[in-house]
Design a protein around this motif. Structure first.
Motif, PDB file in Angstrom:
ATOM      1  N   UNK A 121       0.861  -1.182   0.000  1.00 34.76           N
ATOM      2  CA  UNK A 121       0.000   0.000   0.000  1.00 34.76           C
ATOM      3  C   UNK A 121       0.899   1.234   0.000  1.00 34.76           C
ATOM      4  N   UNK A 122       0.833   2.013  -1.069  1.00 37.98           N
ATOM      5  CA  UNK A 122       1.698   3.176  -1.243  1.00 37.98           C
ATOM      6  C   UNK A 122       1.013   4.438  -0.729  1.00 37.98           C
ATOM      7  N   UNK A 123       1.764   5.214   0.034  1.00 37.13           N
ATOM      8  CA  UNK A 123       1.296   6.503   0.540  1.00 37.13           C
ATOM      9  C   UNK A 123       2.299   7.577   0.115  1.00 37.13           C
ATOM     10  N   UNK A 124       2.008   8.820   0.480  1.00 39.69           N
ATOM     11  CA  UNK A 124       2.951   9.905   0.172  1.00 39.69           C
ATOM     12  C   UNK A 124       4.282   9.697   0.881  1.00 39.69           C
ATOM     13  N   UNK A 125       4.224   9.093   2.066  1.00 44.79           N
ATOM     14  CA  UNK A 125       5.441   8.947   2.853  1.00 44.79           C
ATOM     15  C   UNK A 125       6.270   7.724   2.528  1.00 44.79           C
ATOM     16  N   UNK A 126       5.668   6.707   1.909  1.00 46.37           N
ATOM     17  CA  UNK A 126       6.390   5.483   1.618  1.00 46.37           C
ATOM     18  C   UNK A 126       5.426   4.348   1.330  1.00 46.37           C
ATOM     19  N   UNK A 127       5.907   3.128   1.484  1.00 49.42           N
ATOM     20  CA  UNK A 127       5.097   1.967   1.153  1.00 49.42           C
ATOM     21  C   UNK A 127       5.049   1.006   2.339  1.00 49.42           C
ATOM     22  N   UNK A 128       3.846   0.505   2.633  1.00 49.78           N
ATOM     23  CA  UNK A 128       3.640  -0.511   3.652  1.00 49.78           C
ATOM     24  C   UNK A 128       3.545  -1.863   2.951  1.00 49.78           C
ATOM     25  N   UNK A 129       4.371  -2.809   3.393  1.00 44.88           N
ATOM     26  CA  UNK A 129       4.368  -4.146   2.822  1.00 44.88           C
ATOM     27  C   UNK A 129       3.865  -5.136   3.860  1.00 44.88           C
ATOM     28  N   UNK A 130       2.954  -6.007   3.450  1.00 50.21           N
ATOM     29  CA  UNK A 130       2.468  -7.068   4.324  1.00 50.21           C
ATOM     30  C   UNK A 130       2.532  -8.371   3.540  1.00 50.21           C
ATOM     31  N   UNK A 131       2.995  -9.437   4.189  1.00 54.14           N
ATOM     32  CA  UNK A 131       3.080 -10.699   3.448  1.00 54.14           C
ATOM     33  C   UNK A 131       2.935 -11.907   4.354  1.00 54.14           C
ATOM     34  N   UNK A 132       2.505 -12.983   3.713  1.00 49.67           N
ATOM     35  CA  UNK A 132       2.377 -14.302   4.340  1.00 49.67           C
ATOM     36  C   UNK A 132       2.895 -15.313   3.330  1.00 49.67           C
ATOM     37  N   UNK A 133       3.883 -16.104   3.700  1.00 47.17           N
ATOM     38  CA  UNK A 133       4.403 -17.117   2.788  1.00 47.17           C
ATOM     39  C   UNK A 133       5.667 -16.671   2.089  1.00 47.17           C
ATOM     40  N   UNK A 134       5.890 -17.191   0.866  1.00 41.42           N
ATOM     41  CA  UNK A 134       7.156 -16.931   0.180  1.00 41.42           C
ATOM     42  C   UNK A 134       7.024 -16.120  -1.104  1.00 41.42           C
ATOM     43  N   UNK A 135       5.855 -15.529  -1.362  1.00 41.55           N
ATOM     44  CA  UNK A 135       5.802 -14.523  -2.419  1.00 41.55           C
ATOM     45  C   UNK A 135       6.574 -13.303  -1.931  1.00 41.55           C
ATOM     46  N   UNK A 136       7.315 -12.674  -2.824  1.00 41.29           N
ATOM     47  CA  UNK A 136       8.334 -11.715  -2.392  1.00 41.29           C
ATOM     48  C   UNK A 136       8.078 -10.281  -2.828  1.00 41.29           C
ATOM     49  N   UNK A 137       8.729  -9.374  -2.093  1.00 40.96           N
ATOM     50  CA  UNK A 137       8.859  -7.987  -2.495  1.00 40.96           C
ATOM     51  C   UNK A 137      10.335  -7.628  -2.554  1.00 40.96           C
ATOM     52  N   UNK A 138      10.723  -6.917  -3.615  1.00 42.20           N
ATOM     53  CA  UNK A 138      12.087  -6.424  -3.776  1.00 42.20           C
ATOM     54  C   UNK A 138      12.049  -4.912  -3.976  1.00 42.20           C
ATOM     55  N   UNK A 139      13.109  -4.256  -3.577  1.00 34.83           N
ATOM     56  CA  UNK A 139      13.325  -2.852  -3.898  1.00 34.83           C
ATOM     57  C   UNK A 139      14.566  -2.759  -4.783  1.00 34.83           C
ATOM     58  N   UNK A 140      14.386  -2.173  -5.965  1.00 27.13           N
ATOM     59  CA  UNK A 140      15.503  -1.943  -6.882  1.00 27.13           C
ATOM     60  C   UNK A 140      15.789  -0.445  -6.886  1.00 27.13           C
ATOM     61  N   UNK A 141      16.964  -0.085  -6.370  1.00 25.50           N
ATOM     62  CA  UNK A 141      17.322   1.328  -6.217  1.00 25.50           C
ATOM     63  C   UNK A 141      18.759   1.554  -6.665  1.00 25.50           C
ATOM     64  N   UNK A 142      18.924   2.416  -7.652  1.00 25.79           N
ATOM     65  CA  UNK A 142      20.251   2.838  -8.122  1.00 25.79           C
ATOM     66  C   UNK A 142      21.139   1.636  -8.430  1.00 25.79           C
ATOM     67  N   UNK A 143      20.572   0.667  -9.135  1.00 28.05           N
ATOM     68  CA  UNK A 143      21.342  -0.488  -9.579  1.00 28.05           C
ATOM     69  C   UNK A 143      21.505  -1.591  -8.561  1.00 28.05           C
ATOM     70  N   UNK A 144      20.921  -1.427  -7.385  1.00 29.28           N
ATOM     71  CA  UNK A 144      21.053  -2.425  -6.317  1.00 29.28           C
ATOM     72  C   UNK A 144      19.688  -3.039  -6.003  1.00 29.28           C
ATOM     73  N   UNK A 145      19.658  -4.363  -5.877  1.00 27.92           N
ATOM     74  CA  UNK A 145      18.419  -5.094  -5.597  1.00 27.92           C
ATOM     75  C   UNK A 145      18.438  -5.610  -4.165  1.00 27.92           C
ATOM     76  N   UNK A 146      17.365  -5.317  -3.425  1.00 28.81           N
ATOM     77  CA  UNK A 146      17.245  -5.773  -2.033  1.00 28.81           C
ATOM     78  C   UNK A 146      15.896  -6.460  -1.836  1.00 28.81           C
ATOM     79  N   UNK A 147      15.930  -7.667  -1.272  1.00 25.84           N
ATOM     80  CA  UNK A 147      14.672  -8.315  -0.913  1.00 25.84           C
ATOM     81  C   UNK A 147      14.154  -7.662   0.360  1.00 25.84           C
ATOM     82  N   UNK A 148      12.931  -7.149   0.314  1.00 33.98           N
ATOM     83  CA  UNK A 148      12.385  -6.407   1.450  1.00 33.98           C
ATOM     84  C   UNK A 148      11.272  -7.179   2.161  1.00 33.98           C
ATOM     85  N   UNK A 149      11.102  -8.433   1.819  1.00 34.21           N
ATOM     86  CA  UNK A 149      10.245  -9.342   2.574  1.00 34.21           C
ATOM     87  C   UNK A 149      11.089 -10.516   3.049  1.00 34.21           C
ATOM     88  N   UNK A 150      10.563 -11.253   3.975  1.00 34.52           N
ATOM     89  CA  UNK A 150      11.282 -12.371   4.599  1.00 34.52           C
ATOM     90  C   UNK A 150      10.485 -13.641   4.325  1.00 34.52           C
TER      91      UNK A 150
END
Length: 261
Positions: A121-150
């Motif tokens: 859920x994206x807001x003006x201030x940032x993004x809230x991520x919620x997850x259950x299981x192994x579907x993933x979220x990543x952040x790709x910033x300035x050529x660097x990829x980071x998994x932002x879910x566990x």
């Protein structure tokens, strides 16, 4: 800042039907959801669609300023204090969990069905991520990829405990065994986190049909390949299928750009 999004789902090379589903908001709510259903023919695809429907309906029926009778910027005290947007996305996934669980309990055809979920859920201030299981979220910033879910998976638990080395996960025979899913019990633990964002950021949300088939190094190369998100989604699906396509593949790409207005 504004958001540009694209999404795609594909059956893959090995499955006869697609149990994945996804949602991109076409209204005022900047909401992205990927769900990977389980439970076999019909019930898996029912679980993923049902979970997404419950989340979307919750967002449509609630107001950002008023959730569960609370008003203001946060609720609770001390360690229990929660931002309203955090509370909202958490409750939305709990609603999805209850909807899938109750359907499975009331109809033998759906017994044991469930789904993974990653929701943003994206807001003006940032993004809230919620997850259950192994579907993933990543952040790709300035050529660097980071998994932002566990990942809620047996393999990830073994890595955390030091039983399994991270580089050996791809060879682990039970790497797709998950430790949490939406709809298997009447209550489920949901991970929620928040990330600030800046112009140029791209968030990737996907089922394991992408993450299992396309290593991070290939993912980075592809994310640098084009500005067109729809074309990029298709290229990611094509690469996953070229690498085996052993599962359904679902991808949402969300790019943050400067708002020129």
């Amino acid at each position: 800042m504004k958001l540009i999004c694209a999404g795609i789902t594909d059956v893959g090379c090995s499955r006869e039907h697609n149990e994945d589903d996804f949602y991109l908001s076409d209204g005022e709510e900047a909401l992205c959801i990927v769900a990977d259903g389980m439970g076999g023919h019909r019930s898996g695809e029912v679980a993923s669609a049902m979970a997404i429907k419950a989340i979307v309906e919750y967002y449509r029926e609630t107001m950002p300023q008023v959730v569960n009778g609370y008003q203001g910027e946060s609720v609770g005290e001390g360690d229990e204090e929660r931002d309203l947007d955090e509370l909202r996305i958490h409750e939305a996934l709990q609603m999805a969990n209850r909807a899938v669980f109750q359907a499975a309990e009331s109809d033998e055809a759906y017994e044991g069905m469930g789904t993974t979920i990653v929701s943003a859920y994206f807001t003006e201030g940032g993004v809230y991520l919620a997850h259950i299981g192994d579907s993933r979220g990543y952040l790709y910033r300035e050529g660097s990829l980071e998994q932002v879910t566990h990942d809620h998976s047996l393999a990830n638990e073994y890595v955390r405990m030091g039983i399994l080395a991270k580089e050996d996960v791809e060879f682990f025979p039970y790497k797709n065994v998950i430790t949490r899913a939406c709809g298997l019990t009447d209550e489920v633990e949901i991970d929620v986190n928040f990330h600030t964002m800046q112009p140029g950021d791209m968030f990737v949300f996907c089922s394991d049909g992408l993450s299992d088939m396309v290593p991070d190094r290939e993912l980075v190369q592809l994310l640098d390949d084009t500005e067109d998100l729809e074309v990029l989604c298709q290229r990611l699906v094509d690469r996953a299928n070229e690498n085996g396509g052993s599962d359904n593949i679902t991808i949402i790409l969300a790019r943050v750009v400067e708002d020129e207005n």
